[in-house]
Design an enzyme around this catalytic site. Sequence first.
Site, PDB file in Angstrom:
ATOM      1  N   LYS A 209      37.611  13.597  79.986  1.00 12.11           N
ATOM      2  CA  LYS A 209      37.839  13.288  81.399  1.00 12.11           C
ATOM      3  C   LYS A 209      39.056  12.388  81.601  1.00 12.11           C
ATOM      4  CE  LYS A 209      32.880  13.741  82.232  1.00 12.11           C
ATOM      5  NZ  LYS A 209      31.592  13.032  82.410  1.00 12.11           N
TER       6      LYS A 209
ATOM      7  N   LYS B  34      35.333  20.265  81.809  1.00 11.34           N
ATOM      8  CA  LYS B  34      36.314  19.285  81.351  1.00 11.34           C
ATOM      9  C   LYS B  34      36.735  19.507  79.911  1.00 11.34           C
ATOM     10  CE  LYS B  34      32.113  17.235  80.594  1.00 11.34           C
ATOM     11  NZ  LYS B  34      30.846  17.515  81.312  1.00 11.34           N
TER      12      LYS B  34
END
Length: 437
Positions: free
Chosen positions: A206, A106
Amino acid sequence: MNKPLRVALLGLGTVGSGTFNVLNTNASEIERRVGFPIQIKVIADLNTDKARELAGPGVEVLGDAFEAVKRDDIDVVVELIGGYTIAKQLVLAAINAGKHVVTANKALLAVHGDEIFAAAEAKNVMVAFEAAVAGGIPVIKSIKEGLAANKIEYVAGIINGTCNFILSEMRDKGLPFADVLAQAQAFGYAEADPTFDIEGVDAAHKISLLSSLAFGVPVQFEKAYIEGITKLTKEDIQFAEQLGYRVKLLGIAKRTDQGIELRVHPTLIPGKRLIANVEGVMNAVLVKANAVGPTLYYGAGAGSLPTASAVVADLIEIARASQAPLASRVPVLAFQKEGIQNLDVLPMEKVVTAFYLRLAVDDKPGVLAEVTRLLADNQISIEAMIQRQATSEKETAEIVLLTHRCVEGDVNKAIAKIEALDSVHGPLTRIRVEDLS
């Protein structure tokens, strides 16, 4: 029968070893779904002895990941090394060699995603990253495909298990932050250096990706507002409970008429909401869309096998798509290239939320009236209040206020004036409130 999908697995740590195990344990089930095998052809890891021990015969092990990426007998590169530098070079090298990429990274995609996605489009290859957000929860596929008929209004997620564990323990056991952090490190839920988790950076990576998928905008991590949980006290969590709320670290992406809100911070959530009752290291993502309404996705946000489940699901998606026409692929950010919009990210001073405010004051008449007047002067009204008088142990009284929704910039002005009062001691504690209805 088609030939196997041939995979190079880069990195054999927690997620890498889990991916290897899932592919082997569920090989027959996966082949039934795809129509042909998914085969790990080569593993690249610096610890070649450990890799050979896990892989056994039939899988080649290399110490040089770049050598694995260059091979002609590889269709997909699975990058599970992490970080920004070597991982970025490997991913771009794989794309330039015409190979599809699966990653759980991520941080890499939040910072360099736009460059990576553009390179993949130029080479007509896929980049899949379900495991990069919320571990084994299939929230990315849900947004890209299951909610494709909707205009998404907001995404709000508990997407860092370390922080959720800490806040759950502080509430359940009444312990201070530092004690619970040490406990989380002892259990292996927090790293030796937990900064990315507890300061909200991991959650911001995220939610930046989820924002792009939800609204069809570029990845804008650098514009996200980020605030961690290090300043939260057990007293704030207890006061929140008295008011009917629970405190969670949320990543929030919200569509407004003025632009996109993109923020990570501790948040009071009404205790009756399902997401407020997500405890321990578990994750949950709430998505509200205009046709279906609110949907909640809950599960393990980390761990070897849950995250591997998402990695292998991406491999299955690529295996299926590789047999279909190029035009039938789901775009990497859910929207067609010409549908990506450059919407503004709102600065925090323009965001509208309710607020929890706690302040220590002199225990004397007129103080509360003075505080509420300054709030009213800045268009801030009060919904609820708790007042705790001074005691022999504590010379100052405490006032806790819950406001109605108001503009953050107005709250900032009011707080500056309140903190300047002689009757107010120390900085005021401020936590945002979201109803999530």
